[in-house]
Design an enzyme around this catalytic site. Structure first.
Site, PDB file in Angstrom:
ATOM      1  N   GLU A 291     -50.530  -2.598  41.263  1.00 38.60           N
ATOM      2  CA  GLU A 291     -51.805  -3.318  41.197  1.00 38.60           C
ATOM      3  C   GLU A 291     -52.291  -3.579  39.776  1.00 38.60           C
ATOM      4  OE1 GLU A 291     -53.910  -2.038  45.309  1.00 38.60           O
ATOM      5  OE2 GLU A 291     -53.954  -0.545  43.713  1.00 38.60           O
TER       6      GLU A 291
HETATM    7  C1  LIG Z   1     -49.647   2.049  45.578  1.00 39.55           C
HETATM    8  C2  LIG Z   1     -51.044   1.788  46.019  1.00 39.55           C
HETATM    9  N1  LIG Z   1     -52.044   1.410  45.229  1.00 39.55           N
HETATM   10  C3  LIG Z   1     -53.256   1.392  45.996  1.00 39.55           C
HETATM   11  C4  LIG Z   1     -52.680   1.197  47.411  1.00 39.55           C
HETATM   12  O1  LIG Z   1     -51.430   1.921  47.326  1.00 39.55           O
HETATM   13  O2  LIG Z   1     -53.521   1.673  48.483  1.00 39.55           O
HETATM   14  C5  LIG Z   1     -54.127   2.930  48.300  1.00 39.55           C
HETATM   15  C6  LIG Z   1     -55.051   3.224  49.491  1.00 39.55           C
HETATM   16  O3  LIG Z   1     -54.363   3.087  50.709  1.00 39.55           O
HETATM   17  C7  LIG Z   1     -54.938   2.975  46.995  1.00 39.55           C
HETATM   18  O4  LIG Z   1     -55.575   4.245  46.861  1.00 39.55           O
HETATM   19  C8  LIG Z   1     -53.970   2.737  45.843  1.00 39.55           C
HETATM   20  O5  LIG Z   1     -54.690   2.777  44.592  1.00 39.55           O
END
Ligand SMILES: CC1=[NH+][C@H]2[C@@H](O1)O[C@H](CO)[C@@H](O)[C@@H]2O
Length: 477
Positions: A291
């Site tokens: 992200e």
């Molecule tokens: C790899 C990843 N990045 C995000 C995503 O997973 O969802 C999570 C919650 O489900 C969140 O906490 C995390 O920051």
């Protein structure tokens, strides 16, 4: 008569041959083990309240642990039960530990302690059977983490990935960067302003040692270049304009980025990686990579080009969320597949170039997701995940272009935005993590068999005070 069938074990063993009869444990039963297997023997002795000896007197009912070749497969063991006693054999203490977890499930949870007669030969399909605990969004204490290690190791889970940093908080002491924890780990640095705290190096080393005694390897994660707000609050020079951003206790993602063009960033990253590698005996350092929406793709690749080799420089294998697969340098790294899709060209290309994969598809393995709309805890962006959905998939064939030979194993991430206690961890992890542990260990899956064995397992969690979710999909004993 034995009340637990020889095959009633989670994860399902590879080869189970019942022979009728069985062995009854009495107060006079002893555990016999060589000095090299004393640690595992003591754990079994404590669990069964039996004495451990080097040599049992003749004609004494015994549980004998022995170190010796079984079938040459990693972590394998052979468990034999007849009226004279139990023999557990493995070439390694890891294999003996695995066999002890199986044996404990064959001892009835109440009533006469008669173990079904027969032979089990067992070994794992995948070497990496993991779970992740996010202690950045909500800090969980070493005591809570140790209790979680106790429980995950009973299902032969052998890796615990700790998510140690994020936008809200920084949870691991770094000597060269003290403000990471004095500021980033202070009280109030957690979602909703609770859940502050951090692991000192002594805490971390103690956790590593405790995990190792249960044959669990710790994988530390420092999430970069995104998810870095807490680090930038502590060290404003990690931003491009030198201005500290406001601390964040909400649950938004994707708004922060290290300053990719600044050498200050790479001095910081090297300080962190060096100190982390120094206190981590395990093979992996996870550098996050998810992200990075506030980082351009070109900058993201520049960052990976600088940082992935840093992990190698300090003797560890780089491990990151699957976005790192876009970087050519990922060919020596492990990509953690968290997408809900079943194909990903960048991951497939990286796999063709040598990258290995850990399967954590969000729609199936994210145990922070609600079971159903009524679940008090958890998120639901990846969909509702009841026990069967978490179990009924195959890590070896799940993603196009990622053959079983490229899959190191599975991991079930537990993010902690909505968690506040060990009870909350237990409610979200159990029983789904037991199913994912089976996907990592057993040669094939069988939902009807699993749900039957899971139903029979419920009283064991209850006896230990584990606050598991009593899924309506299961007939709980
Ligand atoms: C790899 C990843 N990045 C995000 C995503 O997973 O969802 C999570 C919650 O489900 C969140 O906490 C995390 O920051």
């Amino acid at each position: 008569p034995p009340t637990v069938a020889l095959g009633s074990v989670i994860p399902a063993p590879v080869d189970v041959r019942p022979s009728g009869g069985g062995f009854r444990i009495t107060a006079r039963t002893v555990i016999e083990a060589p000095a090299a297997a004393r640690g595992v023997a003591e754990q079994l002795g404590e669990a069964l309240r039996l004495r451990v000896v080097g040599h049992a007197p003749p004609r004494t009912g015994k549980i004998a642990l022995e170190l010796g070749k079984v079938n040459g497969k990693p972590e394998s063991y052979r468990l034999t039960v007849d009226k004279r006693g139990v023999t557990l054999r493995s070439a390694t203490t890891a294999g003996l530990f695995n066999g002890v977890q199986t044996l404990q499930q064959l001892v009835p949870v109440s009533g006469p302690r008669t173990i079904a007669g027969g032979e089990i030969i067992d070994y794992p399909r995948f070497g990496y059977r993991g779970t992740m605990l996010d202690i950045a969004r909500h800090f969980h204490t070493p005591g809570e983490i140790k209790r979680h290690i106790d429980e995950i190791s009973k299902f032969k889970v052998n890796y615990l990935h700790l998510h140690l940093s994020d936008d809200q908080g920084w949870r691991i002491q770094i000597d060269s960067r003290p403000r990471l924890t004095t500021v980033g780990g202070a009280a109030g640095t957690g979602v909703d302003g609770v859940g502050g705290g951090f692991l000192t190096k002594a805490d971390y080393r103690d956790l590593v040692r405790y995990a190792a005694s249960r044959h669990v390897t710790i994988v530390p994660e420092i999430d970069m270049p995104g998810h870095v707000n807490a680090a930038q609050v502590a060290y404003p020079e990690l931003t491009c304009d030198g201005v500290a951003p406001p601390p964040r206790t909400d649950t938004a993602v994707g708004y922060s980025s290290l300053c990719i063009g600044s050498e200050t960033t790479y001095r910081f990253v090297e300080d962190v990686v060096r100190e982390l590698a120094e206190m981590t005996p395990g093979p992996f350092i996870h550098i996050g990579g998810d992200e990075a929406h506030a980082t351009t793709q070109a900058d993201y690749l520049t960052f990976q080009k600088r940082v992935l080799p840093l992990v190698t420089k300090y003797g560890k294998t780089a491990y990151g969320w699957n976005e790192i697969a876009a970087a050519p340098e990922a060919n020596v790294a492990v990509a953690q597949f968290w997408s809900s899709a079943t194909q990903n060209p960048a991951v497939a290309a990286a796999v063709a170039n040598g990258t290995k994969v850990i399967m954590s598809p969000a729609n199936l393995a994210y145990i922070d997701q609600k079971y159903d709309p009524t679940t008090r805890l958890g998120l639901s962006w990846a969909g509702y995940i009841e026990v069967r959905k978490a179990y009924d998939w195959d890590p070896g064939t799940h993603v196009t272009g990622v053959p079983e030979s490229a899959v190191l194993g599975v991991e079930a991430p537990l993010w902690s935005e909505t968690l506040r206690s060990l009870d909350d961890i237990e409610y979200m992890a159990w029983p789904r993590l037991a199913g994912i542990a089976e996907l990592g260990w057993s040669p094939a899956r069988d939902w009807e068999s699993f749900r039957t064995r899971l139903g029979a397992y419920g009283p064991r969690w209850a006896a230990r005070g584990v606050d598991f979710y009593r899924s309506p999909q299961i007939d709980w004993a």
